[in-house]
Design a protein around this motif. Structure first.
Motif, PDB file in Angstrom:
ATOM      1  N   VAL A   1       0.842  -1.198   0.000  1.00  0.00           N
ATOM      2  CA  VAL A   1       0.000   0.000   0.000  1.00  0.00           C
ATOM      3  C   VAL A   1       0.880   1.251   0.000  1.00  0.00           C
ATOM      4  O   VAL A   1       1.871   1.328   0.738  1.00  0.00           O
ATOM      5  CB  VAL A   1      -0.928   0.027   1.242  1.00  0.00           C
ATOM      6  N   LEU A   2       0.493   2.212  -0.838  1.00  0.00           N
ATOM      7  CA  LEU A   2       1.146   3.525  -0.853  1.00  0.00           C
ATOM      8  C   LEU A   2       0.193   4.536  -0.228  1.00  0.00           C
ATOM      9  O   LEU A   2      -0.974   4.617  -0.618  1.00  0.00           O
ATOM     10  CB  LEU A   2       1.452   3.933  -2.310  1.00  0.00           C
ATOM     11  N   MET A   3       0.691   5.267   0.769  1.00  0.00           N
ATOM     12  CA  MET A   3      -0.123   6.307   1.404  1.00  0.00           C
ATOM     13  C   MET A   3       0.573   7.644   1.201  1.00  0.00           C
ATOM     14  O   MET A   3       1.724   7.816   1.613  1.00  0.00           O
ATOM     15  CB  MET A   3      -0.282   6.004   2.899  1.00  0.00           C
ATOM     16  N   ARG A   4      -0.130   8.563   0.549  1.00  0.00           N
ATOM     17  CA  ARG A   4       0.455   9.887   0.317  1.00  0.00           C
ATOM     18  C   ARG A   4       0.111  10.744   1.529  1.00  0.00           C
ATOM     19  O   ARG A   4      -0.970  11.310   1.618  1.00  0.00           O
ATOM     20  CB  ARG A   4      -0.097  10.476  -0.987  1.00  0.00           C
ATOM     21  N   GLN A   5       1.048  10.783   2.464  1.00  0.00           N
ATOM     22  CA  GLN A   5       0.829  11.475   3.736  1.00  0.00           C
ATOM     23  C   GLN A   5       1.295  12.927   3.603  1.00  0.00           C
ATOM     24  O   GLN A   5       2.091  13.241   2.711  1.00  0.00           O
ATOM     25  CB  GLN A   5       1.663  10.813   4.849  1.00  0.00           C
ATOM     26  N   PRO A   6       0.836  13.798   4.523  1.00  0.00           N
ATOM     27  CA  PRO A   6       1.304  15.187   4.464  1.00  0.00           C
ATOM     28  C   PRO A   6       2.831  15.283   4.594  1.00  0.00           C
ATOM     29  O   PRO A   6       3.449  16.199   4.064  1.00  0.00           O
ATOM     30  CB  PRO A   6       0.629  15.843   5.678  1.00  0.00           C
ATOM     31  N   TYR A   7       3.444  14.321   5.275  1.00  0.00           N
ATOM     32  CA  TYR A   7       4.902  14.375   5.481  1.00  0.00           C
ATOM     33  C   TYR A   7       5.675  13.591   4.419  1.00  0.00           C
ATOM     34  O   TYR A   7       6.890  13.440   4.501  1.00  0.00           O
ATOM     35  CB  TYR A   7       5.260  13.851   6.877  1.00  0.00           C
ATOM     36  N   GLY A   8       4.987  13.065   3.403  1.00  0.00           N
ATOM     37  CA  GLY A   8       5.691  12.352   2.334  1.00  0.00           C
ATOM     38  C   GLY A   8       4.995  11.057   1.957  1.00  0.00           C
ATOM     39  O   GLY A   8       3.929  10.732   2.476  1.00  0.00           O
ATOM     40  N   ASN A   9       5.629  10.335   1.030  1.00  0.00           N
ATOM     41  CA  ASN A   9       5.052   9.065   0.573  1.00  0.00           C
ATOM     42  C   ASN A   9       5.499   7.935   1.481  1.00  0.00           C
ATOM     43  O   ASN A   9       6.693   7.720   1.674  1.00  0.00           O
ATOM     44  CB  ASN A   9       5.522   8.772  -0.862  1.00  0.00           C
ATOM     45  N   SER A  10       4.519   7.231   2.011  1.00  0.00           N
ATOM     46  CA  SER A  10       4.823   6.123   2.914  1.00  0.00           C
ATOM     47  C   SER A  10       4.301   4.837   2.287  1.00  0.00           C
ATOM     48  O   SER A  10       3.203   4.817   1.731  1.00  0.00           O
ATOM     49  CB  SER A  10       4.116   6.388   4.255  1.00  0.00           C
ATOM     50  N   ILE A  11       5.100   3.768   2.360  1.00  0.00           N
ATOM     51  CA  ILE A  11       4.575   2.502   1.845  1.00  0.00           C
ATOM     52  C   ILE A  11       4.555   1.463   2.946  1.00  0.00           C
ATOM     53  O   ILE A  11       5.350   1.490   3.881  1.00  0.00           O
ATOM     54  CB  ILE A  11       5.369   1.965   0.633  1.00  0.00           C
ATOM     55  N   CYS A  12       3.603   0.551   2.821  1.00  0.00           N
ATOM     56  CA  CYS A  12       3.462  -0.539   3.786  1.00  0.00           C
ATOM     57  C   CYS A  12       3.699  -1.836   3.023  1.00  0.00           C
ATOM     58  O   CYS A  12       2.972  -2.142   2.075  1.00  0.00           O
ATOM     59  CB  CYS A  12       2.043  -0.478   4.368  1.00  0.00           C
ATOM     60  N   VAL A  13       4.748  -2.572   3.398  1.00  0.00           N
ATOM     61  CA  VAL A  13       5.112  -3.773   2.641  1.00  0.00           C
ATOM     62  C   VAL A  13       4.735  -5.046   3.393  1.00  0.00           C
ATOM     63  O   VAL A  13       4.659  -5.068   4.615  1.00  0.00           O
ATOM     64  CB  VAL A  13       6.637  -3.816   2.324  1.00  0.00           C
ATOM     65  N   SER A  14       4.508  -6.103   2.617  1.00  0.00           N
ATOM     66  CA  SER A  14       4.231  -7.431   3.187  1.00  0.00           C
ATOM     67  C   SER A  14       5.529  -8.219   3.262  1.00  0.00           C
ATOM     68  O   SER A  14       6.407  -8.069   2.406  1.00  0.00           O
ATOM     69  CB  SER A  14       3.245  -8.192   2.300  1.00  0.00           C
ATOM     70  N   THR A  15       5.630  -9.065   4.289  1.00  0.00           N
ATOM     71  CA  THR A  15       6.840  -9.866   4.454  1.00  0.00           C
ATOM     72  C   THR A  15       6.580 -11.364   4.305  1.00  0.00           C
ATOM     73  O   THR A  15       7.506 -12.158   4.215  1.00  0.00           O
ATOM     74  CB  THR A  15       7.472  -9.619   5.839  1.00  0.00           C
ATOM     75  N   GLN A  16       5.311 -11.741   4.334  1.00  0.00           N
ATOM     76  CA  GLN A  16       4.927 -13.131   4.090  1.00  0.00           C
ATOM     77  C   GLN A  16       3.677 -13.100   3.206  1.00  0.00           C
ATOM     78  O   GLN A  16       2.923 -12.125   3.237  1.00  0.00           O
ATOM     79  CB  GLN A  16       4.589 -13.840   5.418  1.00  0.00           C
ATOM     80  N   ALA A  17       3.472 -14.169   2.447  1.00  0.00           N
ATOM     81  CA  ALA A  17       2.213 -14.278   1.704  1.00  0.00           C
ATOM     82  C   ALA A  17       1.214 -14.902   2.664  1.00  0.00           C
ATOM     83  O   ALA A  17       1.355 -16.060   3.046  1.00  0.00           O
ATOM     84  CB  ALA A  17       2.420 -15.157   0.476  1.00  0.00           C
ATOM     85  N   GLY A  18       0.241 -14.103   3.106  1.00  0.00           N
ATOM     86  CA  GLY A  18      -0.657 -14.552   4.166  1.00  0.00           C
ATOM     87  C   GLY A  18       0.046 -14.473   5.505  1.00  0.00           C
ATOM     88  O   GLY A  18       1.121 -13.861   5.624  1.00  0.00           O
TER      89      GLY A  18
END
Ligand code: SF4
Length: 346
Positions: free
Chosen positions: A93-110
């Protein structure tokens, strides 16, 4: 075929040695893959022609393909479903926050942690992701932002599907890759790892000398309720988790954030607020309240706005630093696991 995407510079040097490739060329290959969006050796125009012809006979640059993409109506959140060669799909997920672009990554499938409020765990865990597979999520979004003139990835939260401390070595390799100057060159302070409380690996992480932020999923202030919401609590009870988090904060001098999903009539009462205050008083810590993103399959409801405000104020009145997470992307199922589940069902 050996996939070289996600290798560190040192690993690349080793992999290219049998082809008589000098070290400085390995750095060029890394920069092509991680900074210039090369999809093949043919794209690497400063490599000698004979290398561009022979390397692809045994080495591949394996990147996931974009299987789905959803943009929220307000344009602030974009969710990607990425698919690897073996058909495994993960969300980023990419979140365009007021302080910049933040991404949330997955580390396992499920995920096989079984948290009651989480869609990622409904189908168990398919497998761990390699360092390169986690890193490819960041690179794909970095390239997209660049293409669309929206800057770069500024911060990374390791908070998507999966328990990162159950995939320890690959996650640590990923963090080091994010930081490497030939890759994204991201400051460690811009990286946050979130855990459900895998106590031994929290201690291990504290000793790594990486000033990344730690976030701990608490969600309940006592063992009985936490074990109901998070089965891992039976193995690593609350007191041990908080002790390990305190150790992390003291060792790294980094404030720990406790995530607390607010669920109507379950953990949002005065009794739980009091217990939470007693548990965290005097710590270098803050609480992030997250009004639950309803998961249809679980029948867990969000408290009223007034209740959320009351809970926040109670913590503030008792000198606990607190934030309430802003809602982002609920119209595109931004809670982790929901998009992947939809595709598993289709
Ligand atoms: S909240 Fe995190 S640890 Fe718990 S099931 Fe979901 S992905 Fe796994």
């Amino acid at each position: 075929m050996k996939n070289i995407f996600g290798l560190t510079l040192e690993e690349l040097q080793e992999s290219l040695k049998p082809f008589g490739v000098p070290s400085y060329r390995a750095r060029q290959v890394a920069e092509w893959m991680y900074q210039k969006g090369a999809r093949s050796f043919d794209d690497m125009t400063n490599l000698p022609k004979n290398l561009r012809a022979t390397l692809p006979e045994t080495l591949a640059i394996g990147r996931p393909r974009e299987k789905d993409r959803l943009d929220s109506a307000d344009g602030r959140t974009t969710k990607f479903l990425l698919e690897f060669d073996d058909g495994t799909a993960v969300e980023t997920v990419l979140m365009r926050q007021p302080y910049g672009n933040s991404i949330c990554v997955s580390t396992q499938a499920g995920c096989n942690m079984g948290c009651a409020f989480c869609a990622s765990t409904l189908h168990g865990m398919a497998r761990n992701l390699s360092a390169g597979e986690i890193f490819s999520q960041a690179i794909i979004i970095e390239e997209m932002l660049h293409r669309e003139g929206q800057g770069k990835v500024d911060t990374v939260v390791i908070m998507g599907s999966g328990e990162p401390l159950m995939n320890y070595d690959n996650v640590l390799a990923f963090i080091r890759l994010l930081h490497a100057p030939y890759a994204l060159g991201m400051g460690y302070r811009n990286i946050t790892l979130s855990t459900s409380g895998i106590v031994p690996n929290m201690y291990r992480l504290a000793e790594e000398g990486l000033p990344i932020s730690l976030s701990v999923s608490l969600h309940a202030p006592n063992d009985a309720l936490r074990s109901r919401l998070m089965p891992i609590n039976r193995k690593y009870p609350l007191a041990d988790v908080v002790k390990a988090a305190r150790h992390y904060a003291e060792t790294t001098k980094r404030r720990v954030t406790y995530e607390y999903i607010l669920i109507d009539q379950l953990n949002d009462g005065e009794e739980q607020a009091q217990e939470l205050v007693s548990l965290l008083r005097g710590q270098l810590a803050s609480v992030n309240l997250i009004p639950i993103n309803p998961v249809v399959e679980r029948h867990l409801l969000r408290p009223s706005a007034a209740r959320i405000k009351w809970f926040e104020q109670y913590l503030l009145d008792h000198h606990i630093q607190v934030t309430v997470r802003r809602e982002m992307g609920t119209d595109i199922q931004a809670a982790c696991g929901q998009l992947r589940n939809k595709h598993l069902k289709d």
